[in-house]
Design a protein around this motif. Structure first.
Motif, PDB file in Angstrom:
ATOM      1  N   TRP A   1      87.105  10.481  93.247  1.00  0.00           N
ATOM      2  CA  TRP A   1      86.561  10.874  91.941  1.00  0.00           C
ATOM      3  C   TRP A   1      87.191  10.096  90.787  1.00  0.00           C
ATOM      4  O   TRP A   1      86.567   9.926  89.742  1.00  0.00           O
ATOM      5  CB  TRP A   1      86.682  12.385  91.736  1.00  0.00           C
ATOM      6  CG  TRP A   1      88.096  12.942  91.673  1.00  0.00           C
ATOM      7  CD1 TRP A   1      88.812  13.506  92.679  1.00  0.00           C
ATOM      8  CD2 TRP A   1      88.948  12.986  90.519  1.00  0.00           C
ATOM      9  NE1 TRP A   1      90.055  13.896  92.247  1.00  0.00           N
ATOM     10  CE2 TRP A   1      90.162  13.596  90.921  1.00  0.00           C
ATOM     11  CE3 TRP A   1      88.806  12.579  89.190  1.00  0.00           C
ATOM     12  CZ2 TRP A   1      91.223  13.790  90.042  1.00  0.00           C
ATOM     13  CZ3 TRP A   1      89.864  12.770  88.310  1.00  0.00           C
ATOM     14  CH2 TRP A   1      91.048  13.374  88.743  1.00  0.00           C
TER      15      TRP A   1
ATOM     16  N   PRO B   1      89.775  17.586  88.764  1.00  0.00           N
ATOM     17  CA  PRO B   1      89.160  16.363  88.219  1.00  0.00           C
ATOM     18  C   PRO B   1      88.800  16.513  86.737  1.00  0.00           C
ATOM     19  O   PRO B   1      88.537  17.622  86.254  1.00  0.00           O
ATOM     20  CB  PRO B   1      87.919  16.192  89.108  1.00  0.00           C
ATOM     21  CG  PRO B   1      88.312  16.826  90.417  1.00  0.00           C
ATOM     22  CD  PRO B   1      89.164  18.001  90.043  1.00  0.00           C
TER      23      PRO B   1
ATOM     24  N   TYR C   1      83.187  11.670  86.825  1.00  0.00           N
ATOM     25  CA  TYR C   1      84.288  12.614  87.099  1.00  0.00           C
ATOM     26  C   TYR C   1      85.581  12.236  86.359  1.00  0.00           C
ATOM     27  O   TYR C   1      86.323  13.109  85.919  1.00  0.00           O
ATOM     28  CB  TYR C   1      84.600  12.658  88.605  1.00  0.00           C
ATOM     29  CG  TYR C   1      83.393  12.910  89.468  1.00  0.00           C
ATOM     30  CD1 TYR C   1      82.686  14.111  89.362  1.00  0.00           C
ATOM     31  CD2 TYR C   1      82.944  11.949  90.372  1.00  0.00           C
ATOM     32  CE1 TYR C   1      81.562  14.345  90.138  1.00  0.00           C
ATOM     33  CE2 TYR C   1      81.821  12.177  91.159  1.00  0.00           C
ATOM     34  CZ  TYR C   1      81.131  13.372  91.037  1.00  0.00           C
ATOM     35  OH  TYR C   1      80.031  13.589  91.805  1.00  0.00           O
TER      36      TYR C   1
END
Ligand SMILES: NC(=O)c1ccc[n+]([C@@H]2O[C@H](COP(=O)([O-])OP(=O)(O)OC[C@H]3O[C@@H](n4cnc5c(N)ncnc54)[C@H](O)[C@@H]3O)[C@@H](O)[C@H]2O)c1
Length: 381
Positions: free
Chosen positions: A182, A89, A188
């Protein structure tokens, strides 16, 4: 008696950090490397890291993988790794990329190359300081149709360029019952949202052509404010879903309107990459919607749009028959071949992967787009 095989050059030993969607695609590409006929370098996947032990289990079937780690520091401390591919991420990009560089290894980074412009600049500058080879993942330009469109756009034969459109369109987010992940949360994914997620795919070819926007007017949209959290509740979904950037680029000394579109909610589009450049004499249009079709325009007494059926005209030759059509796994492999060949100084005149400078340049455009949206104004770069 069979002759001893000529000694093959040693493979480049690659490790993966982030064994999700993209990490597995890389293992798959390496697993059929023998399909390439003229790539001078061979990779070998030797180590994989993911914080989720369950994600590592899939890699137990990959015969070259000797090490499975849940802590990436342990992976980076291992000897015998030349290149690390990181697919995690976005909020983790900067810290992990910097740790890879400082461990003495080269880096194949996933886009967007840091959560924002400042992070991207810090990673780029550290790579330069340490002299590491770094490229950024963006595979769509390796499609034969994209290559042909790029070559035509670069050839000067379009005449005076009138307008450009580059787009990457998804639609699965139209379903409001799709659970949060995310990529839909700013902490994120980054404040740039869909631009962080899909933007390098859209910016890569224009930037390679030298068509960097000099001004941006952005229309950014947040469409669903919450999504199911997968536990019976709702979670905030706070990233920009759709981004339409009306930009101006200087091409051939003239300001040219260039539209950059990144959308998670484009009805009917699953993973559509589009590049179009129209000039006074010729034009070109390629979309993954018609993956083997190249449309070219030419102005004669009558105006003509021609449709060319493309085959397997990838930058690196493969065993695949020249009339067959390539797909996502093929272009991922081509991108890796370009990365490894360029790292070895053997790319020649083939198309190279996105550079850290290009990744920083795309972040400059996304930062300008955020400012444009905030101030409802045209922002100059
Ligand atoms: N080039 C492309 O076409 C393409 C496509 C999809 C995603 N991406 C990019 O790839 C990256 C990852 O996306 P994805 O779709 O594979 O995500 P994903 O969620 O499927 O996988 C990410 C993985 O990283 C792991 N991870 C998280 N923190 C970690 C840590 N500290 N150490 C090791 N592993 C950790 C997670 O457990 C997960 O398995 C992103 O930068 C995304 O933008 C690129």
């Amino acid at each position: 008696m069979s002759q001893p095989a000529p000694s093959a050059p040693a493979p480049v030993r690659v490790a993966v950090i982030g064994a999700g969607l993209m990490g597995r695609e890389v293992a798959s590409a390496f697993g059929r490397w023998f399909a390439l006929l003229d790539c001078p370098v061979r990779p070998e996947l030797v180590a994989v890291c993911d914080t989720r032990a369950a994600a590592l289990d899939w890699f137990r079937q990959v015969p070259t993988v000797s090490f499975l780690d849940t802590d990436y520091h342990a992976l980076l401390a291992r000897p015998g790794i030349d290149v690390v591919y990181v697919a995690v991420p976005h909020h983790l990009h900067e810290s992990i990329y910097l740790d890879v560089l400082r461990s003495g290894k080269d880096l194949f980074a996933e886009k967007p190359f840091g959560i924002d412009l400042a992070a991207a600049r810090r990673v780029r500058d550290e790579a330069v300081r340490l002299g590491r080879f770094v490229r950024v993942s963006s595979e769509f330009p390796f499609l034969p149709g994209a290559q042909r469109a790029l070559q035509l756009a670069a050839s000067g034969s379009l005449g005076r360029i009138l307008e450009v459109r580059s787009a990457f369109l998804h639609s699965s987010d139209l379903d409001p019952s799709k659970p949060i992940n995310w990529k839909r949360q700013s902490q994120y994914c980054g404040e740039a949202g869909v631009m962080n997620d899909l933007g390098l795919h859209v910016a890569h070819v224009p930037l390679r052509l030298g068509w960097k926007p000099v001004s941006v007017h952005a229309q950014l949209q947040k469409i669903y404010a919450t999504r199911p959290d997968g536990r019976g509740g709702a979670a905030p979904c706070d990233t920009w879903d759709n981004a339409t950037l009306h930009t101006s680029a200087v091409i051939g000394g003239h300001p040219v309107p260039m539209t950059l579109e990144m959308k998670r909610m484009a009805p009917g589009e699953t993973n559509t990459w589009i590049f179009e450049a129209l000039g006074t004499d010729r034009g070109v249009r390629f979309s993954t919607k018609e993956p083997k079709t190249l449309w070219t325009y030419r102005r004669e007494k009558e105006q003509v749009w021609e449709k060319t059926d493309l085959g397997f005209g990838t930058p690196f030759k493969a065993i695949t028959g020249s009339i067959f059509e390539p797909g996502f796994p093929d272009i991922l492999m081509q991108m890796w071949a370009a990365f490894l060949a360029e790292r070895a100084g053997l790319l020649g005149d083939r198309f190279g992967c996105a550079t850290p400078d290009e990744a920083v340049a795309q972040h400059e455009v996304w930062a300008a787009a955020l400012a444009s949206q905030r101030d409802q104004a045209v922002v100059r770069l």
